[in-house]
Design an enzyme around this catalytic site. Structure first.
Site, short mmCIF file in Angstrom:
data_model
loop_
_atom_site.label_atom_id
_atom_site.label_comp_id
_atom_site.label_asym_id
_atom_site.label_seq_id
_atom_site.Cartn_x
_atom_site.Cartn_y
_atom_site.Cartn_z
N ARG A 57 0.81 -1.22 0.00
CA ARG A 57 0.00 0.00 0.00
C ARG A 57 0.85 1.28 0.00
NH1 ARG A 57 -5.32 -1.05 3.52
NH2 ARG A 57 -6.04 -2.92 2.47
N ASP A 84 -15.94 9.23 8.53
CA ASP A 84 -14.86 8.26 8.34
C ASP A 84 -13.55 9.04 8.45
OD1 ASP A 84 -14.84 5.18 7.04
OD2 ASP A 84 -12.96 6.27 6.81
C1 LIG Z 1 -14.15 -2.19 6.87
S1 LIG Z 1 -14.73 -0.54 6.77
C2 LIG Z 1 -16.36 -0.73 7.45
C3 LIG Z 1 -17.37 0.10 6.70
C4 LIG Z 1 -18.80 -0.03 7.21
N1 LIG Z 1 -18.92 0.42 8.57
C5 LIG Z 1 -19.30 -1.43 7.07
O1 LIG Z 1 -19.45 -2.14 8.08
O2 LIG Z 1 -19.55 -1.87 5.94
C6 LIG Z 1 -13.83 0.24 8.09
C7 LIG Z 1 -13.83 1.76 7.98
O3 LIG Z 1 -13.33 2.30 9.20
C8 LIG Z 1 -12.56 3.45 8.91
N2 LIG Z 1 -11.67 3.74 10.03
C9 LIG Z 1 -10.57 3.06 10.44
N3 LIG Z 1 -10.02 3.65 11.51
C10 LIG Z 1 -10.79 4.74 11.80
C11 LIG Z 1 -10.73 5.75 12.80
N4 LIG Z 1 -9.76 5.79 13.72
N5 LIG Z 1 -11.68 6.70 12.78
C12 LIG Z 1 -12.67 6.69 11.85
N6 LIG Z 1 -12.79 5.76 10.87
C13 LIG Z 1 -11.85 4.79 10.86
C14 LIG Z 1 -11.84 3.08 7.62
O4 LIG Z 1 -11.40 4.21 6.89
C15 LIG Z 1 -12.91 2.27 6.87
O5 LIG Z 1 -13.62 3.05 5.95
#
Ligand SMILES: C[S@@+](CC[C@H](N)C(=O)[O-])C[C@H]1O[C@@H](n2cnc3c(N)ncnc32)[C@H](O)[C@@H]1O
Length: 275
Positions: free
Chosen positions: A41, A147
Site C-alpha cells: 500500500r 470516516d
Molecule cells: C471495513 S470498513 C467498514 C465500513 C462499514 N462500517 C461497514 O461495516 O460496511 C472500516 C472503515 O473504518 C474506517 N476507520 C478506520 N479507523 C478509523 C478511525 N480511527 N476513525 C474513523 N474511521 C476509521 C476506515 O477508513 C474504513 O472506511
C-alpha cells in the site's frame, strides 16, 4: 499480491515505526502478518515521490501537519463495505424506528450517526431503510456519516455506484433511490436521499469529537476489529456518552461488547441498547 521489490526493503524497524504511527494516531493495530499489506500500500507513494527508502518516507511524517499524513492514513485503512451489509441490522433498525422513532420524530428530528461509513453504502442503506419505514422520501431524519479516510468520503459524497456494487438491491429499490445512466451501468443516489446525510471526516480515536448532541442510533460496524481491546473499550465508553438511555448501537458481526461494559445490553444480533 505484489512481491517485494528488491530495491526497497521494508525493514523490521521501518514496519514497527509505521505501526507505531498508525496506532498512536488512529488506533489501528498492525500485526506482523500485515507487513506485505503495508509494503504494497505504501510502495507506490515512495516511487511517486522518488524516495529511496521506507525510512525516508517515514521522515515525511515527522511533522504532524505534513500533507503526507492524509495519503498515509488513506493508504492504510481497509474500506470493504456494501449496501445492506449484515441485512438483519436494517430489519432491526426498521423495527426500532417504527416502534419508537416515528413517534419521537413528531417533536424532534431523528439523529443517526454512521461512524465508519467508508464509501457511503452503509449510510445510504440507513437512509433508504428510514425512508421506507417512515413511508416518505423526506423523513425527519438527520444522518451524520463520518470516516477517517478522505478518499472514501469523496466517493460517498458523490454517491455513484456500479451495477456490481448495487447487486444487493432489488430493481424496485434501484428505481426508487437511484438515477441511472442510459446504459444502466452507473447509478447515482437521488438528491432526496443524499439530503438526509452529511458526510464529514472524523477520527474515532481523537480525544474530542465535535458533535454537541446525542444520537438515537449509532452504527459503528466493522471498525473496532482494527483496534486493540483497550482502544475498543475507550471507544465504547465515548460512544455511550453520545447515546441516551434506550438508544441503539449496532456493531459488526465479528465484534462484541464485553460484559464489563455495563452501559450496553445486547438486544440481538450485535444490536445493543444503551442502559
Ligand atoms: C471495513 S470498513 C467498514 C465500513 C462499514 N462500517 C461497514 O461495516 O460496511 C472500516 C472503515 O473504518 C474506517 N476507520 C478506520 N479507523 C478509523 C478511525 N480511527 N476513525 C474513523 N474511521 C476509521 C476506515 O477508513 C474504513 O472506511
Amino acid at each position: 499480491m505484489n512481491t517485494f521489490d528488491e530495491t526497497f526493503e521494508l525493514t523490521q524497524n521501518d514496519f514497527q515505526a509505521i505501526a507505531f504511527l498508525l496506532y498512536n494516531n488512529v488506533g489501528i493495530s498492525l500485526s506482523e502478518s500485515k507487513k506485505h499489506l503495508v509494503y504494497n500500500r505504501l510502495i507506490h507513494r515512495i516511487r511517486s515521490k522518488k524516495l529511496s527508502s521506507f525510512k525516508q518516507y517515514i521522515h515525511l511524517l515527522d511533522d504532524k501537519n505534513a500533507p503526507e499524513w492524509n495519503y498515509f492514513l488513506n493508504a492504510l485503512t481497509t474500506n470493504l463495505t456494501s449496501f445492506y451489509r449484515e441485512p438483519y441490522h436494517f430489519e432491526l433498525l426498521a423495527e426500532y424506528a417504527s416502534k419508537h422513532l416515528i413517534h419521537k420524530s413528531q417533536t424532534q428530528p431523528i439523529k443517526v450517526w454512521c461512524s465508519a461509513c467508508s464509501t457511503g453504502e452503509e449510510a445510504y442503506s440507513i437512509a433508504m431503510t428510514l425512508i421506507d419505514t417512515f413511508g416518505c422520501i423526506d423523513p425527519p431524519v438527520k444522518i451524520l456519516a463520518t470516516d477517517l479516510n478522505t478518499d472514501v468520503l469523496q466517493r460517498a459524497k458523490k454517491g455513484i455506484y456500479s451495477v456490481k456494487e448495487l447487486e444487493n438491491l432489488t430493481d424496485q429499490q434501484k428505481k426508487k433511490f437511484f438515477n441511472c445512466d442510459s446504459k444502466k451501468q452507473y447509478f447515482q443516489v437521488k438528491k432526496e436521499v443524499k439530503a438526509l446525510i452529511s458526510f464529514k471526516r472524523l477520527n474515532l480515536i481523537s480525544k474530542q469529537w465535535p458533535m454537541a448532541k446525542q444520537f438515537d442510533v449509532i452504527f459503528c460496524r466493522n471498525v473496532m476489529i482494527y483496534f486493540d481491546k483497550q482502544t475498543q473499550q475507550q471507544l465504547l465508553r465515548k460512544l455511550a456518552h453520545y447515546l441516551p438511555i434506550d438508544a441503539r448501537l449496532f456493531i459488526g458481526h465479528s465484534e462484541s461488547i464485553s460484559t464489563t461494559q455495563t452501559a450496553f445490553k445486547l438486544m440481538g444480533q450485535t444490536m445493543y441498547k444503551r442502559v
